[in-house]
Structure formats: C-alpha cells, structure tokens
Motif scaffolding. Structure first.
Motif, PDB file in Angstrom:
ATOM      1  N   ARG A 389       3.851  -1.953  -6.968  1.00 60.36           N
ATOM      2  CA  ARG A 389       3.867  -0.537  -6.598  1.00 60.36           C
ATOM      3  C   ARG A 389       2.494   0.094  -6.782  1.00 60.36           C
ATOM      4  N   LEU A 392       0.088  -0.963  -3.970  1.00 65.09           N
ATOM      5  CA  LEU A 392       0.368  -0.305  -2.697  1.00 65.09           C
ATOM      6  C   LEU A 392      -0.055   1.160  -2.726  1.00 65.09           C
ATOM      7  N   GLU A 393       0.206   1.839  -3.818  1.00 67.98           N
ATOM      8  CA  GLU A 393      -0.197   3.239  -3.909  1.00 67.98           C
ATOM      9  C   GLU A 393      -1.720   3.361  -3.865  1.00 67.98           C
ATOM     10  N   LEU A 409       5.586  -0.197   1.097  1.00 64.37           N
ATOM     11  CA  LEU A 409       5.979   0.621  -0.052  1.00 64.37           C
ATOM     12  C   LEU A 409       7.473   0.910   0.014  1.00 64.37           C
ATOM     13  N   THR A 412       9.299  -2.095  -1.159  1.00 63.25           N
ATOM     14  CA  THR A 412       9.209  -2.214  -2.617  1.00 63.25           C
ATOM     15  C   THR A 412      10.260  -1.318  -3.281  1.00 63.25           C
TER      16      THR A 412
END
Length: 625
Positions: A389, A392-393, A409, A412
């Motif tokens: 996470r 991806l952020e 995302l 996820t």
C-alpha cells in the motif's frame, strides 16, 4: 479627383483586390496542404506575409503597365488612347469573383467536412487494439463541463516513409503524455482510452466528450534517417479549433529535449488554468538504439497477449545495451509481472525476474513510479500488505494520473476486503481511463459485492465488450449464481470457459465434466471425485476457482492451502461476493488469511467491510450476511 480617376482608369484598385483574393485562396490551400507535408504553422504565416509584402509591387505594376492581348505594355498616360482598359477591368472583376468563390468553397469544405471528419488534416494510423481495448461506442456526455485543466494526448500519426516507424510516433506521444501527467493540477486521460479514440479518427470534440477533457493534443512524426520532424497542435475540444501548433525539427539524439520543449509549450498554452509551470525531462539514456528498443518493447507490452514475449525480448536487449536505463528496467519488470496472466507455466520464474528487474530500476532511480507500482504488487503477492500500500501511494503521489496504479491500489484494498475503498479507487481509475475494460469491469465487481446488481451487470458487460473478457465472464457467472436462473448460470459458465485464457487446454475437459454441478447440487459428489483426480494429474494448476463455482467449499479451502507453483494472486480478489460467504466463514479461512498477511493488515487498517476479525485463540472472520 484627377488622381482617383487615373487610378480607376489604370485598374489599380481592381488589380489590388484581385491580388488580395488570390492571396486568400493561396492561404486556405496552404492551411490544407502544409500539415500533410509536415510544414509548420509558421510556414502559412510566412506565406501570408510574403503575399502582403508583394501587394505594393502589384499596385505599382498595375499603375505602370496595362494588360493587353499582346501582353503587358507600358501605360502611355492619361492623354493616350487606351481601348483595352474596360476589357481588362471586366476580366479583373471576373477573376476576383472567381477567386473569392473558390476561397469560400474551400473554406466551407474545410470547416464543415474536413474539420469534422479529421480536424487535424492527417490520416489516422490503423493498429490492432490491445487487450483491454475494443471498438468504442458513444457514451452519455459528461454531466458537468470538462475541467479546463484536463487534456488527452492522441497517438501521433506516422508520416515517415518507413511504416515501421509507427512505434516511434506512438512512443514519443506516450512519453509526452507521461511528462504532462506529472504536471501538478493537470488531469491527463490515460493512454488506453486516448490512443483507442485516435485509432478511430474521432473529432477533437467527440474525444473531449467521451473522455471528459477540455483539450486534445494531436500530432504527427516524420523520420528521415536520424532526423525527426514532430508537428503538434493543442485543440480546444469544445470548439474543435486549434489553440496552438508548431513543428520541431531535431536529431534523434535530442529526443528528450524535444519532449521537454513540447510539454513546456503545452503547459505555456494552458498557463491561465494551470498557472506557471516548468517542465523537466530526464535524459534516460545516451544510447539511441537502447531507447528505440525500449519504445518498441513498451508498445508491444501495451498489446498484451502474444505480444508479451517479443516485448520482453526487446526490453532485455535494451537493458543489455544500457544497464543504467532505469525506465527500461521498469518496463521489463511490468512485462514480466503480467506474463503469468497469459503464460501460467512460467509464473515462478517470471515473478522472480520481475522482482529483480523492479529492484534494479529503483536502485537506479528511487522515484520511478512504474517500478514502485510493480514492486507494490510483488509485495502484496508476498503478503507484505503495508509495504504494498505504501509503495502504491508513493507511486500515485509521483504520477497521480496513472490509471493502472490507481487500479492496482483498488486491488490492494479489495484483496483485504476493503470494498468501499476499492470501489473509490476503481471509480477514479475509470474516470482517468473510461474506455478501458479492466477499470469499468472492476467497478462492476465492487457493485456486485455491494448488491447493486443492475449496475454490476451493466459495467461488467461493458468491461467484457471493451476486451476484459475472462475476468468479466467470471464475475458475470458470480452474478448468475447470485440468482436462481439455472439456464443463465449454465450459459455464463460456458462463457467463462470460452473467454478465460488462463484456463489451459489440458484442463478444459475437467471443467466441462464439472459443469453439471454448477446448477445441480446433486452432481457435486461426482464433481468432487473428478476434481480430486484432476488435482493428482495436474498438481501445478490452481483448481480453487472451479471448486468455488461448483459449490465445493471444503475442497476449495484445501486447494487454496495446497502448496503449488505461484500463478498470480487472483483468489483474494474474487472471494468477497455474497456467493462466497461460506468460503469466508469456513473455520480454515483464517489459515488463508494468515498466509497472505491479512491479520496484521486488518489490525492496522481495520477488518473487511461489514466484518470482524477475531484473533487468538480462535482466529476467524465473522461477516454479516
């Protein structure tokens, strides 16, 4: 008064008007032809200035000379006989009227025919649509006016003598798209949707309507040896009229400077809604051949399917030529990561290679968003969900317009049962890339989980039509299982077998043998026996999904826990629908959750929507029905 009469007698006014009419016609013809010849807009401007500069000379010549049947002769003055003056005047009047009518006709042709059919004056380049793209039909117009800070970049037309340079035209357009997508405050439509619409020769107005953008950037590329000419124009989608255009002539070795110059020009043209923006483009490699291999490999990667093998080969050659080429390592990692979706037998090796390639890319360029996104999926597959996470952020902070990262995302979140957060991410990825089947399809999947069956059906069928065939068919089968229509369920099961390329030919006979159990619980014991034998004969294949469709919950749990070669993490994406409630409520589901790192993630970010996670001494997931 005598001077005015002499000017009339010598037809000076008529000659001047005829020259202006001729100039108007020539400028219209130039506007039509110069873009096809790759000439810049300034060439039309220069022609207009030259015609205007010659106007005084035309007036002077008409004062000094008279046009007769024998040619030009010097005017003898006011007192001399001039019998052909009136005939010359009539001819000049007729010529002026003819030139004006021709100019008006060409202006009408351009405005009402050519601008609507192909407003950029270039023939659209044909190409096979990648997986995930399909023939695009018209959708409802956006409910609100397009954000003035929004843009779609079309694939550039290849005007080179060699048709094989299409990869270069498309690649440069995608590079410019990626640069513009990093500009703060500018929303750039995803490549999949904008390139698909270019392939269908839609007008800028129609592209803006379907993608919900205010501007369209279009262009062409002509390569001659190691020189390129790129002609681009920024079009107002609401009016179909150019806001800015120019041509750039460069050596291929200056390609990164060219990308920066074009992107900066676009940012300058949009300065009012965006504010002052400075664009910088990193020089990714000094090896022109490595860059060419990279562009060709990335073009094939977007087509998926059988194109993945040659894409991998080209990208491997690129990094061999320049081991410091971080972007090529990232593209190679992405290619290797998605290959198991099309070649399950090579899954384990491909995942390991993707891990190595993405790590190499980030060693070279720690803020490379594409490599961060691939790395996040690798971390999720390994059960490192917080890391996935966070990666991806971080990738989305660097590239907020990346629809694929936004969709990942969402996956996820979905794998952890956080369906609301997943739906929000899928809605955003769909907004960025509205003509890609995968984004609208996953949006439909979350609607099914929420019980919004009508919306789910609509979006899943549209995802299927846009090329997301296998997964959409699997979710449509879940939708049929949610109801009680045995005939539709049987038909949807056959659709899934037909569409899902992940089902090898060697195991299709088993799927057909199990089919009766999908609609008839009395057939489940026979199906279970068939599947147990199949597991022994094909231990490398994951039978969990088929067992779930057949209602064999206990067997599906055992199969999910059975050690087998890696084949991609699809199970966690598929088990949150109402028809999978028994699977999630099974006492051994906690073992699956532990294996995939979910309890620690739930402890940090909350249990799945509508559920409670109970830890030791009796770990279990309790969800409302």
């Amino acid at each position: 008064m005598r001077l005015l009469a002499e000017l009339r007698r010598r037809n000076v006014f008529r000659a001047g008007l005829a020259w202006l009419a001729l100039g108007w016609l020539l400028i219209i013809v130039a506007n039509l032809l110069f873009p096809l010849l790759g000439l810049p807009e300034r060439a039309v401007r220069n022609l207009a200035l030259a015609l205007l500069a010659l106007w005084p000379l035309v007036l002077w010549l008409s004062w000094r000379y008279e046009l007769t049947a024998q040619g030009l002769r010097r005017d003898a003055g006011a007192g001399a006989a001039n019998p052909v003056s009136r005939r010359t005047a009539r001819r000049l009047d007729q010529l002026t009227v003819a030139l004006v009518l021709m100019a008006l006709a060409l202006s009408g042709l351009r405005h009402f025919v050519l601008d609507r059919a192909e407003p950029r004056g270039e023939a659209a380049t044909g190409r096979a649509l990648p997986v995930g793209e399909a023939a695009v039909d018209s959708e409802r117009p956006p409910a609100v006016p397009a954000d003035p800070r929004s843009l779609a970049v079309l694939a550039f037309a290849n005007l080179s003598p060699d048709p094989s340079n299409a990869y270069l035209a498309e690649g440069i357009a995608e590079e410019i798209l990626n640069v513009l997508a990093r500009i703060d405050g500018l929303r750039v439509a995803s490549r999949t949707s904008s390139f698909a619409l270019r392939a269908q020769s839609h007008s800028a107005r129609e592209i803006g309507r379907q993608l919900g953008v205010a501007h369209v950037l279009d262009g062409s590329l002509r390569r001659q040896d190691d020189r390129v000419r790129v002609s681009v124009q920024l079009i107002d989608a609401a009016t179909d009229q150019p806001l800015w255009s120019d041509s750039f002539d460069r050596e291929l070795t200056d390609i990164f400077a060219l990308q920066e110059e074009i992107a900066q020009a676009v940012a300058d043209a949009l300065a009012e809604p965006l504010g002052v923006q400075t664009v910088r483009v990193r020089r990714a490699t000094d090896d022109l051949e490595a860059y060419s291999l990279y562009l060709r490999g990335r073009q094939l990667f977007t087509q998926r399917g059988a194109s993945l093998e040659p894409a991998r080969s080209l990208l491997e050659q690129s990094v061999q030529r320049d081991p410091q080429f971080a972007e090529a390592w990232a593209a190679l990692a992405a290619t290797l990561y998605v290959m198991p979706s099309y070649y399950p037998d090579a899954a384990q090796t491909s995942f390991e290679q993707a891990d190595d390639a993405s790590a190499r890319a980030l060693d070279l360029l720690p803020d490379l968003a594409e490599a961060l996104a691939v790395r996040s999926r690798i971390a999720a597959d390994a059960g490192r969900r917080d890391e996935a996470r966070a990666l991806l952020e971080r990738a989305l902070t660097l590239e907020p317009n990346n629809a694929n990262s936004r969709m990942w995302l969402g996956l996820t979140h979905l794998e952890a049962g956080h369906v609301d957060a997943a739906a929000e991410a899928f809605a955003e990825s769909h907004r960025l890339d509205p003509l890609s089947g995968i984004h609208v399809g996953w949006l439909g999947a979350t609607e099914l989980i929420h019980g919004e069956l009508a919306g789910a059906r609509e979006h899943l069928e549209r995802g299927h039509a846009l090329g997301w065939r296998g997964p959409a068919s699997a979710w449509l089968l879940k939708l049929a299982l949610h109801g009680s229509d045995a005939e539709e369920t049987a038909r949807r099961f056959q659709d899934w077998l037909r569409d899902d390329g992940r089902i090898p030919e060697a195991v299709r006979a088993v799927h057909h043998a199990v089919a009766p159990a999908i609609t008839d619980p009395a057939q489940r014991p026979a199906a279970l026996a068939t599947l147990r034998q199949a597991v022994e004969q094909q231990p490398g294949y994951d039978w969990t999904t088929l067992m779930l469709f057949a209602g064999l919950t206990d067997a599906a749990i055992e199969e999910a826990l059975r050690p087998k070669p890696a084949s991609g993490q699809i199970l966690l994406m598929m088990i949150w629908s109402p028809v999978d409630a028994d699977f999630r409520a099974h006492p051994r589901f906690a073992e699956i959750a532990q294996r995939h790192g979910l309890p620690a993630y739930w402890a940090e970010h909350g249990a799945p929507d509508g559920c409670q996670w109970h830890g030791s001494p009796d770990p279990r997931l309790e969800c409302g029905q």
